[in-house]
Write an enzyme that holds these catalytic residues in place. Structure first.
Site, short mmCIF file in Angstrom:
data_model
loop_
_atom_site.label_atom_id
_atom_site.label_comp_id
_atom_site.label_asym_id
_atom_site.label_seq_id
_atom_site.Cartn_x
_atom_site.Cartn_y
_atom_site.Cartn_z
N GLU A 48 -2.81 5.50 5.81
CA GLU A 48 -1.91 5.79 6.94
C GLU A 48 -1.01 7.00 6.64
OE1 GLU A 48 -0.66 1.63 6.91
OE2 GLU A 48 -1.12 1.57 9.04
N GLY B 164 -1.52 1.54 3.59
CA GLY B 164 -0.47 2.53 3.84
C GLY B 164 -0.78 3.90 3.24
N ALA C 273 0.77 0.22 0.81
CA ALA C 273 2.16 -0.19 0.68
C ALA C 273 2.23 -1.12 -0.53
CB ALA C 273 2.61 -0.91 1.94
N GLU D 50 -5.84 -4.27 4.86
CA GLU D 50 -4.71 -5.20 5.07
C GLU D 50 -5.16 -6.59 5.49
OE1 GLU D 50 -4.80 -2.03 6.12
OE2 GLU D 50 -2.83 -1.11 5.96
C1 HXC Z 1 1.26 -3.06 -5.47
C2 HXC Z 1 -0.64 -2.37 -6.54
C3 HXC Z 1 -1.25 -2.01 -5.33
C4 HXC Z 1 -0.48 -2.20 -4.14
C5 HXC Z 1 -2.64 -1.58 -6.90
N1 HXC Z 1 -1.54 -2.08 -7.50
N2 HXC Z 1 -2.48 -1.53 -5.59
N3 HXC Z 1 0.60 -2.88 -6.60
N4 HXC Z 1 0.75 -2.73 -4.26
N5 HXC Z 1 -0.95 -1.86 -2.93
C6 HXC Z 1 -1.31 -2.32 -8.93
C7 HXC Z 1 -2.09 -3.51 -9.43
O1 HXC Z 1 -1.39 -4.70 -9.14
C8 HXC Z 1 -2.16 -3.22 -10.89
O2 HXC Z 1 -0.91 -3.54 -11.48
C9 HXC Z 1 -2.30 -1.70 -10.93
O3 HXC Z 1 -1.81 -1.23 -9.68
C10 HXC Z 1 -3.72 -1.25 -11.10
O4 HXC Z 1 -4.51 -1.85 -10.09
P1 HXC Z 1 -5.87 -2.66 -10.40
O5 HXC Z 1 -6.11 -3.55 -9.25
O6 HXC Z 1 -5.82 -3.25 -11.75
O7 HXC Z 1 -6.91 -1.44 -10.40
P2 HXC Z 1 -8.46 -1.51 -10.04
O8 HXC Z 1 -9.09 -2.73 -10.60
O9 HXC Z 1 -9.01 -0.17 -10.42
O10 HXC Z 1 -8.53 -1.65 -8.43
C11 HXC Z 1 -8.07 -0.62 -7.62
C12 HXC Z 1 -7.89 -1.13 -6.17
C13 HXC Z 1 -7.00 -2.39 -6.18
C14 HXC Z 1 -9.26 -1.46 -5.55
C15 HXC Z 1 -7.27 0.02 -5.36
O11 HXC Z 1 -5.81 -2.11 -6.92
C16 HXC Z 1 -6.59 -2.87 -4.83
O12 HXC Z 1 -7.36 -3.47 -4.11
N6 HXC Z 1 -5.31 -2.62 -4.47
C17 HXC Z 1 -4.74 -3.10 -3.24
C18 HXC Z 1 -5.25 -2.31 -2.08
C19 HXC Z 1 -4.66 -2.84 -0.78
O13 HXC Z 1 -4.84 -3.99 -0.40
N7 HXC Z 1 -3.93 -1.98 -0.11
C20 HXC Z 1 -3.29 -2.33 1.17
C21 HXC Z 1 -1.91 -2.82 0.88
S1 HXC Z 1 -1.17 -3.47 2.33
P3 HXC Z 1 -0.82 -4.52 -12.77
O14 HXC Z 1 0.66 -4.65 -12.95
O15 HXC Z 1 -1.53 -5.77 -12.40
O16 HXC Z 1 -1.51 -3.73 -13.82
C22 HXC Z 1 -0.61 -2.13 3.14
C23 HXC Z 1 0.13 -2.45 4.37
C24 HXC Z 1 0.35 -1.23 5.17
O17 HXC Z 1 -0.77 -1.03 2.74
C25 HXC Z 1 1.17 -1.58 6.34
C26 HXC Z 1 2.43 -0.85 6.39
C27 HXC Z 1 2.51 0.34 5.55
#
Ligand code: HXC
Length: 257
Positions: A111, A108, A65, A131
Site C-alpha cells: 500500500e 501496508g 504494517a 491481510e
Molecule cells: C511485524 C514482522 C512483520 C510484520 C515480518 N516481521 N513481518 N513483524 N510485522 N508485518 C518480523 C518477523 O516477526 C520476524 O521477527 C522478522 O520480521 C523476520 O521475519 P520472518 O518471518 O522470520 O522472515 P521470513 O521467514 O523470511 O518470512 C518473510 C515474510 C514473513 C514472508 C515476509 O515475515 C511474513 O509473512 N510477514 C508478514 C507479512 C504480512 O502479513 N503482512 C501484512 C501485515 S498486515 P522475529 O522477531 O520473529 O525474528 C498489514 C495491514 C495493513 O499490513 C493495513 C493497514 C496498513
C-alpha cells in the site's frame, strides 16, 4: 535531523529515504510512518529537491504494517486514534515520489508503494495483500488502489487469498512501471529521479497533480482540469525556456519560475 527507523540521503537534487528496520523486515509501525512523513516534508520544503525515492532493503521494501503493534488494538482505540490516517499524509506530498521495491512489499508495504507516484521493481520484488490471513483486510488503500491499478480480477484474488505477485506479473498487470535487476535498482531509481529533478519543478508538480486527478474524477472533468493547468503553463518562464531551447538546439536551463 536524525531518525531511528529510516536513513535519509540527498543525491544532488534527489532525496532518498531508506526504510531501515531490518530486524522486522521494515514492518511499518507508527514511528517509521511518522519519520518517513517528516523526512518527506523536509524534502517538500527543501527548494533544491526535485524528486524523492523511497526504498527498503534487498530482502524487503516493507513486510506490512507492524503486526506486533496492531495485535492488541481495539475498535474504539483504532477509531479514536484514527489508526492509519497518518499514512494518508504520505500520499498527499506534492513533489514526485518513486518507490524502488526489492523483495517483499506486503500488506501496508504494498500500500505504501502504491501511494508513491510510480513503482520501479527489482526482479526480486514480491507484492501481496495477505491481510486476510491475519483476519483483517487491507486498510491503507489496498482494496482501492490495487483494484484501480491491476483491475478487479487480480485485486480480488490477491485480497481474498493473499497470493503474492512476482515482479514480472506486476509489470504485466500495470502495478509497476518497469523491472530492473536487483543489483541496479537503487542506482536506476536515482537516475530516473535525477532526470525528473532536472525538469521544471512546478511543471513536474502540476503534471503529477494532473495525472492523479484521473483517479479522482470523471474523464470530462479530468480533461477540463488538464486543459486549465496546461494553459496556465504558458505563464511560466520554464515554458519559454523549454521551447526556446528546443528551437535553438540546446539543453534547457529551467529556473522553476
Ligand atoms: C511485524 C514482522 C512483520 C510484520 C515480518 N516481521 N513481518 N513483524 N510485522 N508485518 C518480523 C518477523 O516477526 C520476524 O521477527 C522478522 O520480521 C523476520 O521475519 P520472518 O518471518 O522470520 O522472515 P521470513 O521467514 O523470511 O518470512 C518473510 C515474510 C514473513 C514472508 C515476509 O515475515 C511474513 O509473512 N510477514 C508478514 C507479512 C504480512 O502479513 N503482512 C501484512 C501485515 S498486515 P522475529 O522477531 O520473529 O525474528 C498489514 C495491514 C495493513 O499490513 C493495513 C493497514 C496498513
Amino acid at each position: 535531523k536524525t531518525y531511528e527507523t529510516i536513513l535519509v540521503e540527498t543525491h544532488g537534487r534527489v532525496g532518498l529515504v531508506r526504510l531501515n528496520r531490518p530486524q522486522a523486515l521494515n514492518a511499518l509501525n507508527a514511528q517509521i510512518i511518522a519519520e518517513l512523513d517528516a523526512a518527506l516534508d523536509g524534502f517538500e520544503r527543501h527548494p533544491a529537491i526535485g524528486c524523492v525515492v523511497i526504498t527498503g532493503s534487498e530482502k524487503a521494501f516493507a513486510a506490512g504494517a507492524d503486526i506486533k503493534e496492531m495485535q492488541s488494538k481495539t475498535y474504539p482505540g483504532t477509531y479514536l486514534d484514527d489508526f492509519i490516517t497518518a499514512w494518508d499524509r504520505i500520499s498527499q506530498k506534492r513533489k514526485p515520489i518513486i518507490a524502488a521495491v526489492a523483495g517483499f512489499a506486503l500488506g501496508g508495504g504494498c500500500e505504501l508503494a502504491m501511494m508513491c507516484d510510480f513503482i520501479l521493481a527489482a526482479d526480486t520484488a514480491k507484492f501481496g495483500q495477505p491481510e486476510i490471513k491475519l483476519g483483517v483486510m487491507p486498510g491503507a488503500g489496498g482494496t482501492q488502489r490495487l483494484t484501480r491499478f491491476v483491475g478487479k480480477a487480480k485485486a480480488m484474488e490477491m485480497c481474498l487469498t493473499g497470493r503474492m505477485m512476482d515482479a514480472a506479473e506486476a509489470e504485466r498487470a500495470g502495478l509497476v512501471s518497469r523491472v530492473v535487476p536487483a543489483a541496479e535498482l537503487v542506482d536506476e531509481a536515482l537516475k530516473v529521479a535525477a532526470q525528473i529533478a532536472g525538469m521544471s519543478l512546478p511543471i513536474a508538480m502540476m503534471t503529477k497533480e494532473s495525472v492523479n486527478r484521473s483517479y479522482e474524477t470523471t474523464l470530462a472533468e479530468g480533461i477540463r482540469f488538464e486543459r486549465r493547468v496546461f494553459h496556465a503553463m504558458f505563464a511560466t518562464q520554464d515554458q519559454k525556456e523549454g521551447m526556446s531551447a528546443f528551437v535553438d538546439k540546446r539543453k534547457p536551463g529551467f529556473t522553476n519560475s
